[in-house]
Motif scaffolding. Structure first.
Motif, PDB file in Angstrom:
ATOM      1  N   ASP A  67     -15.359 -20.862  11.737  1.00 14.48           N
ATOM      2  CA  ASP A  67     -14.350 -21.173  12.750  1.00 14.48           C
ATOM      3  C   ASP A  67     -13.470 -22.299  12.229  1.00 14.48           C
ATOM      4  OD1 ASP A  67     -15.409 -19.333  14.480  1.00 14.48           O
ATOM      5  OD2 ASP A  67     -16.132 -20.785  15.952  1.00 14.48           O
ATOM      6  N   LEU A 107      -9.022 -19.303  13.671  1.00 12.95           N
ATOM      7  CA  LEU A 107     -10.084 -18.348  13.972  1.00 12.95           C
ATOM      8  C   LEU A 107     -11.200 -19.094  14.689  1.00 12.95           C
ATOM      9  CD1 LEU A 107     -10.325 -16.558  10.507  1.00 12.95           C
ATOM     10  CD2 LEU A 107      -8.966 -15.885  12.479  1.00 12.95           C
ATOM     11  N   LYS A 154     -11.675 -14.942  18.232  1.00 13.31           N
ATOM     12  CA  LYS A 154     -10.258 -14.911  18.624  1.00 13.31           C
ATOM     13  C   LYS A 154      -9.383 -15.397  17.474  1.00 13.31           C
ATOM     14  CE  LYS A 154     -11.057 -13.747  22.883  1.00 13.31           C
ATOM     15  NZ  LYS A 154     -10.854 -12.377  23.271  1.00 13.31           N
ATOM     16  N   VAL A 155      -8.184 -14.817  17.360  1.00 20.47           N
ATOM     17  CA  VAL A 155      -7.205 -15.178  16.344  1.00 20.47           C
ATOM     18  C   VAL A 155      -5.938 -15.629  17.045  1.00 20.47           C
ATOM     19  CG1 VAL A 155      -5.781 -14.328  14.435  1.00 20.47           C
ATOM     20  CG2 VAL A 155      -8.069 -13.391  14.774  1.00 20.47           C
ATOM     21  N   SER A 210      -8.066 -10.511  17.746  1.00 20.60           N
ATOM     22  CA  SER A 210      -9.500 -10.742  17.693  1.00 20.60           C
ATOM     23  C   SER A 210     -10.047 -10.285  16.351  1.00 20.60           C
ATOM     24  CB  SER A 210     -10.193  -9.996  18.829  1.00 20.60           C
ATOM     25  OG  SER A 210      -9.977  -8.604  18.689  1.00 20.60           O
ATOM     26  N   TYR A 211     -11.251 -10.805  16.032  1.00 19.52           N
ATOM     27  CA  TYR A 211     -11.928 -10.390  14.807  1.00 19.52           C
ATOM     28  C   TYR A 211     -13.423 -10.292  15.073  1.00 19.52           C
ATOM     29  CZ  TYR A 211     -13.500 -15.213  14.128  1.00 19.52           C
ATOM     30  OH  TYR A 211     -14.095 -16.428  14.286  1.00 19.52           O
ATOM     31  N   ALA A 216     -10.275  -7.093  11.901  1.00 19.34           N
ATOM     32  CA  ALA A 216      -9.428  -7.823  12.852  1.00 19.34           C
ATOM     33  C   ALA A 216      -8.327  -6.909  13.361  1.00 19.34           C
ATOM     34  CB  ALA A 216      -8.819  -9.051  12.183  1.00 19.34           C
TER      35      ALA A 216
END
Length: 133
Positions: A4, A24, A28-29, A41-42, A51
């Motif tokens: 993260d 990241l 969530k991106v 999202s990933y 992703a």
């Protein structure tokens, strides 16, 4: 494993290349560059990830590397350390391949301050003397 945090992104398509910043966190991106914002999202599984990212123009400027500004990117990549690499395509431009490299950004809080060193005293004696003196 995907860490993260904030990543510097370098990306390219056959139409050109660009850079941006991506955050990241917890699947969530979010991020952006000088003209587009990114969100999505990933999912990470071991050293692989996928992703889905959407883009939206926020400022007039250079054209998108795909053509359309608003699109959905599908990416697959490897997160086996640094850098993180991925490739994919946009649903709106499936014939335009996309590659990206993400470099993890270390925060200023994580970097120790430099060790203080003594400041040497200035001694002009060894310097050459000007000829006009």
């Amino acid at each position: 494993m995907m860490k993260d945090g904030t990543y510097s992104a370098w990306f390219r398509t056959p139409k050109g290349q660009g850079t941006g910043i991506v955050e990241l966190v917890g699947g969530k991106v979010c991020g952006g560059d000088s003209v587009l914002s990114y969100a999505g999202s990933y999912e990470a599984h071991g050293d692989r990830f996928t992703a889905i990212i959407t883009t939206r123009r926020h400022t007039p400027g250079q054209p998108s590397l795909f053509g359309p500004d608003e699109l959905t990117l599908s990416l697959e990549g490897c997160c086996r350390g640094t850098p993180v690499t991925c490739a994919g395509f946009a649903a709106e431009a499936p014939d335009v391949p996309f590659e990206a490299i993400l470099l993890f950004s270390v925060s200023d809080d994580a970097v120790p301050p430099p060790v203080p060193r003594p400041i040497p005293k200035f001694n002009p004696a060894p310097l050459p003397k000007p000829s006009w003196r």
